[in-house]
Design a protein around this motif. Structure first.
Motif, PDB file in Angstrom:
ATOM      1  N   MET A   1       0.851  -1.195   0.000  1.00  0.00           N
ATOM      2  CA  MET A   1       0.000   0.000   0.000  1.00  0.00           C
ATOM      3  C   MET A   1       0.882   1.239   0.000  1.00  0.00           C
ATOM      4  N   ASP A   2       0.543   2.222  -0.830  1.00  0.00           N
ATOM      5  CA  ASP A   2       1.264   3.491  -0.859  1.00  0.00           C
ATOM      6  C   ASP A   2       0.252   4.628  -0.888  1.00  0.00           C
ATOM      7  N   ILE A   3       0.540   5.690  -0.143  1.00  0.00           N
ATOM      8  CA  ILE A   3      -0.300   6.878  -0.164  1.00  0.00           C
ATOM      9  C   ILE A   3       0.599   8.087   0.024  1.00  0.00           C
ATOM     10  N   SER A   4       0.312   9.167  -0.703  1.00  0.00           N
ATOM     11  CA  SER A   4       1.084  10.395  -0.594  1.00  0.00           C
ATOM     12  C   SER A   4       0.172  11.574  -0.892  1.00  0.00           C
ATOM     13  N   GLY A   5       0.552  12.745  -0.349  1.00  0.00           N
ATOM     14  CA  GLY A   5      -0.265  13.921  -0.590  1.00  0.00           C
ATOM     15  C   GLY A   5       0.060  15.049   0.354  1.00  0.00           C
ATOM     16  N   ALA A   6      -0.955  15.878   0.632  1.00  0.00           N
ATOM     17  CA  ALA A   6      -0.795  17.036   1.505  1.00  0.00           C
ATOM     18  C   ALA A   6      -2.118  17.308   2.206  1.00  0.00           C
ATOM     19  N   VAL A   7      -2.031  17.978   3.374  1.00  0.00           N
ATOM     20  CA  VAL A   7      -3.220  18.352   4.141  1.00  0.00           C
ATOM     21  C   VAL A   7      -3.055  19.806   4.585  1.00  0.00           C
ATOM     22  N   SER A   8      -3.944  20.680   4.129  1.00  0.00           N
ATOM     23  CA  SER A   8      -3.827  22.102   4.474  1.00  0.00           C
ATOM     24  C   SER A   8      -4.430  22.429   5.830  1.00  0.00           C
ATOM     25  N   ASP A   9      -5.335  21.583   6.327  1.00  0.00           N
ATOM     26  CA  ASP A   9      -5.955  21.821   7.636  1.00  0.00           C
ATOM     27  C   ASP A   9      -6.091  20.486   8.359  1.00  0.00           C
ATOM     28  N   VAL A  10      -5.056  20.134   9.133  1.00  0.00           N
ATOM     29  CA  VAL A  10      -5.051  18.840   9.809  1.00  0.00           C
ATOM     30  C   VAL A  10      -6.155  18.757  10.849  1.00  0.00           C
ATOM     31  N   PHE A  11      -6.290  19.801  11.679  1.00  0.00           N
ATOM     32  CA  PHE A  11      -7.258  19.764  12.774  1.00  0.00           C
ATOM     33  C   PHE A  11      -8.692  19.781  12.260  1.00  0.00           C
ATOM     34  N   GLY A  12      -8.938  20.416  11.129  1.00  0.00           N
ATOM     35  CA  GLY A  12     -10.281  20.450  10.558  1.00  0.00           C
ATOM     36  C   GLY A  12     -10.546  19.311   9.610  1.00  0.00           C
ATOM     37  N   LEU A  13      -9.536  18.427   9.416  1.00  0.00           N
ATOM     38  CA  LEU A  13      -9.657  17.288   8.491  1.00  0.00           C
ATOM     39  C   LEU A  13     -10.136  17.745   7.123  1.00  0.00           C
ATOM     40  N   ALA A  14      -9.559  18.860   6.660  1.00  0.00           N
ATOM     41  CA  ALA A  14      -9.956  19.429   5.374  1.00  0.00           C
ATOM     42  C   ALA A  14      -8.701  19.747   4.567  1.00  0.00           C
ATOM     43  N   GLY A  15      -8.912  20.002   3.285  1.00  0.00           N
ATOM     44  CA  GLY A  15      -7.801  20.333   2.410  1.00  0.00           C
ATOM     45  C   GLY A  15      -6.885  19.159   2.146  1.00  0.00           C
ATOM     46  N   LEU A  16      -7.443  17.940   2.143  1.00  0.00           N
ATOM     47  CA  LEU A  16      -6.653  16.743   1.873  1.00  0.00           C
ATOM     48  C   LEU A  16      -6.604  16.477   0.383  1.00  0.00           C
ATOM     49  N   GLU A  17      -5.408  16.308  -0.136  1.00  0.00           N
ATOM     50  CA  GLU A  17      -5.197  15.864  -1.502  1.00  0.00           C
ATOM     51  C   GLU A  17      -4.217  14.704  -1.453  1.00  0.00           C
ATOM     52  N   ALA A  18      -4.659  13.537  -1.917  1.00  0.00           N
ATOM     53  CA  ALA A  18      -3.822  12.354  -1.773  1.00  0.00           C
ATOM     54  C   ALA A  18      -3.992  11.415  -2.954  1.00  0.00           C
ATOM     55  N   GLU A  19      -2.913  10.729  -3.269  1.00  0.00           N
ATOM     56  CA  GLU A  19      -2.926   9.637  -4.235  1.00  0.00           C
ATOM     57  C   GLU A  19      -2.655   8.331  -3.490  1.00  0.00           C
ATOM     58  N   PHE A  20      -3.341   7.258  -3.898  1.00  0.00           N
ATOM     59  CA  PHE A  20      -3.133   5.986  -3.226  1.00  0.00           C
ATOM     60  C   PHE A  20      -3.074   4.859  -4.245  1.00  0.00           C
ATOM     61  N   SER A  21      -2.421   3.793  -3.825  1.00  0.00           N
ATOM     62  CA  SER A  21      -2.385   2.585  -4.643  1.00  0.00           C
ATOM     63  C   SER A  21      -2.294   1.383  -3.731  1.00  0.00           C
ATOM     64  N   LEU A  22      -2.892   0.282  -4.164  1.00  0.00           N
ATOM     65  CA  LEU A  22      -2.872  -0.964  -3.407  1.00  0.00           C
ATOM     66  C   LEU A  22      -2.667  -2.108  -4.388  1.00  0.00           C
ATOM     67  N   GLU A  23      -1.679  -2.930  -4.104  1.00  0.00           N
ATOM     68  CA  GLU A  23      -1.414  -4.091  -4.937  1.00  0.00           C
ATOM     69  C   GLU A  23      -1.320  -5.326  -4.051  1.00  0.00           C
ATOM     70  N   THR A  24      -1.948  -6.408  -4.489  1.00  0.00           N
ATOM     71  CA  THR A  24      -1.897  -7.651  -3.725  1.00  0.00           C
ATOM     72  C   THR A  24      -1.905  -8.838  -4.681  1.00  0.00           C
ATOM     73  N   ASP A  25      -1.300  -9.918  -4.248  1.00  0.00           N
ATOM     74  CA  ASP A  25      -1.276 -11.107  -5.098  1.00  0.00           C
ATOM     75  C   ASP A  25      -2.480 -11.993  -4.880  1.00  0.00           C
ATOM     76  N   SER A  26      -3.347 -11.607  -3.904  1.00  0.00           N
ATOM     77  CA  SER A  26      -4.542 -12.408  -3.636  1.00  0.00           C
ATOM     78  C   SER A  26      -5.654 -11.511  -3.105  1.00  0.00           C
ATOM     79  N   THR A  27      -6.816 -11.578  -3.696  1.00  0.00           N
ATOM     80  CA  THR A  27      -7.940 -10.764  -3.220  1.00  0.00           C
ATOM     81  C   THR A  27      -8.369 -11.154  -1.811  1.00  0.00           C
ATOM     82  N   ARG A  28      -8.013 -12.354  -1.375  1.00  0.00           N
ATOM     83  CA  ARG A  28      -8.367 -12.767  -0.025  1.00  0.00           C
ATOM     84  C   ARG A  28      -7.750 -11.827   1.019  1.00  0.00           C
TER      85      ARG A  28
END
Length: 400
Positions: free
Chosen positions: A323-350
């Motif tokens: 799992m990888d995620i990266s980005g920025a948050v302009s207002d951490v305490f307000g949980l706002a201004g989040l911009e993020a990219e994510f990816s998830l890779e697995t060899d088994s859906t289980r």
């Protein structure tokens, strides 16, 4: 104000004062910034006439209130002379303390921030005694209701008060965990300057975390080494290395913080290997709506400030899952201004079963990617793509 004052003159001056109070500004929570029950001074008269306070001092029953308002103004900021004000020079008439002994008994210092964070130091005894050109110090008391004790040397205090620099060497313990402070400090007037190294060995993380309002298990031994700088009253951490060594978790946390007062200029890196990731996050107050892989290698980097994270990245690796995620948050305490990219890779859906909270059959590998934008009103999933399964069962999806 002073409730009572008596002075006896001779070759020495004996001064006794009680009920000393200094009022707080109107915006502060407490009525007084200083409340002192008893002050006793024994001063050499002839040395005083020469411009030096030589003798002993004893203070008991002290209540000190340290507060900041929402604009960052401190209740102890009494300097109104402007930026041109200078500290005492060696050729000016300035009373330089040269006390043979200073003793403080039963003192309480409360620190309050506008965010509601409160810390308290209760001093049972602070004793500073001058031995030749060195000042020895001994402290016993409580820090946020955890025992603290320290002994060492403060260097030549008279030299430091006259714009000099000297060594600082202190060792002690807090909440049963040992620490050392070694370096240089001074000048301290008109603003504080220091360069010190702090080392701490934590064999009881549970007790130390309680000082910060956290509840964690004693899962590992922790060693902390930090270089702390103060330049004209501006504090920073030049380097920080924290090593974690336990059966269920090991790793390292390092980085720097250029402004400790505002917690800006942060650059913190973390590399941790743990078999109890979900329990660890829960103990730190992180409540996720899904389960992360319990056995994982976690790499993170955070830059910016506590309120505004200019960039962050995290990678969680497990056998057959990444799992990888990266980005920025302009207002951490307000949980706002989040911009993020994510990816998830697995060899088994289980292996996605924990994330979704239900058992998922194994239909092959899976790759999921996307972007998340969050403002104060809603969250938006953009550029989403999923390629799940192989052979006769395969799901491919795109959208926002």
């Amino acid at each position: 104000t002073v409730q009572a004052l008596s002075i006896d003159f001779g070759t020495r001056i004996n001064l006794n004062a009680s009920g000393i109070k200094i009022a707080n500004p109107s915006w502060a929570d407490s009525p007084n910034m200083l409340d002192l029950q008893q002050l006793t001074l024994d001063i050499n008269l002839f040395r005083l006439m020469a411009g030096k306070i030589t003798g002993s001092a004893k203070v008991s029953g002290v209540q000190v209130d340290v507060e900041q308002d929402s604009a960052g103004m401190s209740n102890w900021a009494l300097d109104t002379a402007g930026p041109e004000q200078q500290g005492p020079s060696s050729d000016s008439f300035f009373l330089i303390p040269d006390l043979e002994q200073l003793e403080i008994l039963n003192a309480t210092i409360q620190f309050k921030s506008p965010g509601g964070l409160e810390n308290q130091i209760d001093v049972s005894q602070l004793l500073i005694e001058q031995e030749e050109s060195r000042s020895q110090v001994a402290l016993s008391g409580m820090l946020n209701f955890a025992a603290i004790a320290a002994t060492g040397t403060l260097g030549n205090l008279q030299h430091i008060l006259q714009q000099g620099t000297d060594t600082l060497d202190i060792s002690g313990s807090v909440a049963g965990n040992s620490f050392t402070i070694l370096g240089y400090w001074g000048p301290v007037l008109p603003k504080f300057n220091a360069s010190i190294g702090i080392s701490m060995y934590v064999d009881s993380p549970q007790d130390l975390a309680a000082l910060l309002g956290l509840e964690i298990d004693d899962v590992a031994d922790i060693s902390i080494d930090a270089t702390v700088e103060a330049l004209d009253g501006e504090w920073s951490i030049g380097s920080l290395v924290t090593t974690i060594d336990g059966q269920d978790i090991s790793g390292e946390i390092g980085g720097s913080i250029s402004d400790l007062d505002s917690m800006q200029g942060m650059d913190i890196r973390t590399r941790v290997q743990t078999s109890t990731l979900n329990r660890l996050l829960a103990s730190l107050g992180v409540d996720l709506p899904f389960e992360l892989p319990p056995n994982a290698a976690v790499d993170t980097r955070i830059t910016g400030s506590l309120k505004n994270v200019s960039s962050f990245s995290a990678a969680i690796h497990d056998q057959g899952l990444k799992m990888d995620i990266s980005g920025a948050v302009s207002d951490v305490f307000g949980l706002a201004g989040l911009e993020a990219e994510f990816s998830l890779e697995t060899d088994s859906t289980r292996k996605l079963s924990g994330f979704l909270g239900r058992e998922i059959p194994d239909i092959g590998p899976a790759t999921i990617k996307g972007e998340i934008d969050r403002n104060e009103y809603a969250s938006e999933l953009k550029h989403f793509s999923a390629d799940i399964g192989s052979g006769p069962v395969r799901i491919v999806a795109r959208g926002t």
